[in-house]
Design a protein around this motif. Structure first.
Motif, mmCIF file in Angstrom:
data_model
loop_
_atom_site.group_PDB
_atom_site.id
_atom_site.type_symbol
_atom_site.label_atom_id
_atom_site.label_comp_id
_atom_site.label_asym_id
_atom_site.label_seq_id
_atom_site.Cartn_x
_atom_site.Cartn_y
_atom_site.Cartn_z
ATOM 1 N N GLU A 259 0.813 -1.220 0.000
ATOM 2 C CA GLU A 259 0.000 0.000 0.000
ATOM 3 C C GLU A 259 0.845 1.269 0.000
ATOM 4 O O GLU A 259 0.338 2.351 0.305
ATOM 5 C CB GLU A 259 -0.898 0.008 1.243
ATOM 6 N N LYS B 221 -5.893 0.335 7.912
ATOM 7 C CA LYS B 221 -5.311 -0.759 7.144
ATOM 8 C C LYS B 221 -5.124 -1.952 8.082
ATOM 9 O O LYS B 221 -4.510 -1.840 9.142
ATOM 10 C CB LYS B 221 -3.959 -0.333 6.544
ATOM 11 N N ASP C 287 -6.883 9.145 5.854
ATOM 12 C CA ASP C 287 -7.530 7.942 5.338
ATOM 13 C C ASP C 287 -8.866 7.723 6.036
ATOM 14 O O ASP C 287 -9.015 7.982 7.233
ATOM 15 C CB ASP C 287 -6.634 6.714 5.554
ATOM 16 N N ASP C 288 -9.844 7.202 5.297
ATOM 17 C CA ASP C 288 -11.165 6.951 5.869
ATOM 18 C C ASP C 288 -11.190 5.690 6.733
ATOM 19 O O ASP C 288 -11.948 5.614 7.706
ATOM 20 C CB ASP C 288 -12.202 6.812 4.749
ATOM 21 N N ASN D 117 -2.276 6.980 6.550
ATOM 22 C CA ASN D 117 -2.274 8.428 6.410
ATOM 23 C C ASN D 117 -3.369 9.019 7.295
ATOM 24 O O ASN D 117 -4.461 8.442 7.414
ATOM 25 C CB ASN D 117 -2.525 8.837 4.953
ATOM 26 N N ARG E 24 -3.800 3.420 10.718
ATOM 27 C CA ARG E 24 -4.133 4.352 9.646
ATOM 28 C C ARG E 24 -2.822 4.847 9.034
ATOM 29 O O ARG E 24 -2.040 5.553 9.676
ATOM 30 C CB ARG E 24 -4.959 5.504 10.195
#
Length: 520
Positions: A128, A247, A243-244, A240, A238
């Motif tokens: 990612e 990960k 980000d919603d 970033n 997360r």
């Protein structure tokens, strides 16, 4: 997604499809072959079974395997432990160990082009991130130990090398990091290893042994945070801030809680696989204060987990920790209030089969060099063996005491501190052995020592003074006569010198008068 990354993924996907198509017809045959090889490996000799009185170890399908006690490095089970093997992703425990020892968990790891694109697409990847992306060191270590992410391991290696300033002109950071890996391995006592990358991807020059990886594992699993990370089955974060969703990553390790081979005493574990090495696994477990490290090389899935559990059970069921202080009858030096001035380390122990006792061991004493700055307050080390197998050691140290007085009292006999007696010979009424600390003891009182030294010094001065007086004077009649005779001789010599001086003066005056008379 940039154009380079898109092309890279398309090529990788095409290669994967081709490999799968080519392998469909041979999969069943290959599995049968590997199964036959595994059964053949079960017949390989187990070196620890050759030791008299040693518990018989189980036959397992791994090509090489070791079970080592973490603190004493006692080898409980050995099968081809010095054979060259490819470690695959178990390499990552050394990468993470170096990162933990040299970095803070909130440091920022930045992904370079090489870290991402030098890793094959069919390898284990986080997948990612792109060039220039970042994550914290803590997140990176979880990605390595939970998901076994190869590009993250490379990025961490580059970060450590750059932070420590290891990169020389024109040298890639990852190459500088592998040099650090080899230096650390040598420092830990590894002699059959060479590391060529940070992630364990196959390289003919990237190899180790079960024994060497166990030594690395002892250092790795002694770190509480690394144990926590390497026993985590899933992790989310997360990548970033904007980000919603988080990960999520997960592990394929079957020793974790809720998995098929869940092991309740597990401290941590790391899997590995490349086709040249087959399945590899390094793990640690603790039960009743005994910590064991297990390494499995060249096994088929899922038997690497079965072998590991089997060896842990073998170790915990057949071996014991034996305290050195509770059994050793070596000499000690105590201060007046029974506080040890020189003693053995309190927490020292050795590892023995359940059927053996401390008196079955042999010991050797090695003195530390006074010029060795790393020795600290260690005076000497007692090393123990059972049937010529090393089972642990104990340091003799200066205790942290600050006493103003010392009383001397000596028990009889008083052997030197180098005279080490292994085991005890004072059984209780029920026949069990017990420790006897009342013999071979020296009690010291510094105040009395200093007073005694001063008294001896004063006595020596008095004796020297008396000798001087005796040499200068004699009190016998003969001695007194000799003194008078010497005195008369001295007076006679003085009178003669005076008379000679007067005669010279008279002669000079006579010559002077004669000269004056002639002038007239």
């Amino acid at each position: 997604m940039n154009f380079t990354k898109l092309i890279y993924k398309l090529i990788s996907a095409a290669a994967t499809v081709c490999l799968l198509a080519a392998g469909i017809g041979t999969t069943a045959c290959a599995e049968r072959d590997y199964a036959a090889e595994r059964e053949e490996r079960k017949t390989l000799p187990i070196q620890t079974n050759e030791t008299e009185g040693w518990p018989e170890g189980p036959a397992i399908g791994a090509q090489s395997a070791i079970l080592m006690e973490m603190n004493t490095h006692t080898i409980l089970y050995a099968k081809n432990i010095n054979e060259k093997s490819y470690p695959a992703s178990t390499t990552k425990i050394l990468t993470c160990l170096l990162a933990m020892q040299n970095c803070a968990m909130d440091e920022t790891v930045t992904f370079s082009h090489d870290a991402i694109y030098d890793v094959p697409a069919d390898g284990s990847k986080f997948g990612e991130v792109d060039e220039g992306d970042t994550m914290t060191m803590e997140q990176a270590l979880y990605c390595i130990l939970v998901q076994s992410a190869n590009e993250v391991a490379s990025a961490v290696g580059e970060h450590v090398a750059e932070k420590l300033g290891l990169t020389q002109d024109g040298q890639k950071p990852i190459d500088a990091f592998t040099e650090l890996m080899n230096e650390k391995a040598a420092e830990l006592g590894c002699t059959g290893s060479h590391f060529a990358n940070a992630n364990g991807l196959y390289d003919d020059d990237h190899y180790t042994t079960a024994y060497d990886l166990a030594l690395i594992g002892c250092e790795f699993f002694n770190n509480e945070l690394l144990c926590k990370m390497s026993s985590t089955s899933s992790y989310h974060f997360r990548l970033n801030p904007d980000d919603d969703e988080d990960k999520w990553i997960s592990s394929k390790n079957q020793l974790y809680k809720g998995k098929a081979y869940e092991y309740e005493y597990l401290l941590g574990s790391k899997t590995g696989y490349v086709s040249q090495s087959r399945q590899t696994l390094v793990s640690a477990a603790e039960k009743n204060g005994m910590k064991l490290v297990c390494v499995i090389f060249c096994e088929e899935s899922p038997y690497q987990f079965e072998d590991t559990v089997t060896l842990f059970q073998y170790g915990f069921e057949n071996f014991q920790r034996v305290s050195v202080n509770d059994n050793e009858t070596a000499s000690k030096v105590y201060t007046g209030d029974s506080t040890p001035l020189v003693a053995m380390e309190d927490d020292s122990y050795i590892i023995l089969p359940n059927t053996a006792s401390f008196s079955d061991t042999a010991s050797t004493l090695t003195y530390e060099s006074q010029n060795d700055e790393t020795a600290g307050n260690v005076i000497a080390t007692i090393s123990y063996t059972y049937q010529d197998t090393p089972v642990g050691s104990c340091n003799i140290i200066f205790s942290a005491v600050d006493r103003a007085s010392l009383d001397f009292s000596f028990n009889d006999p008083i052997p030197g501190i180098a005279e080490i007696t292994t085991g005890t010979d004072n059984p209780d009424e029920d026949g069990t052995e017990r420790s006897d600390d009342t013999g071979n003891v020296i009690f010291i009182n510094i105040q009395n020592v200093i007073i005694g030294i001063l008294a001896l010094a004063a006595l020596a001065l008095i004796i020297l003074f008396i000798i001087s007086v005796i040499n200068s004077y004699s009190f016998s009649p003969k001695g007194q006569s000799n003194r008078r005779r010497r005195k008369r001789k001295q007076e006679t010599r003085a009178l003669k010198r005076e008379a000679r001086k007067n005669r010279i003066i008279q002669k000079r005056l006579e010559r002077k008068r004669k000269k004056e008379y002639k002038k007239r």
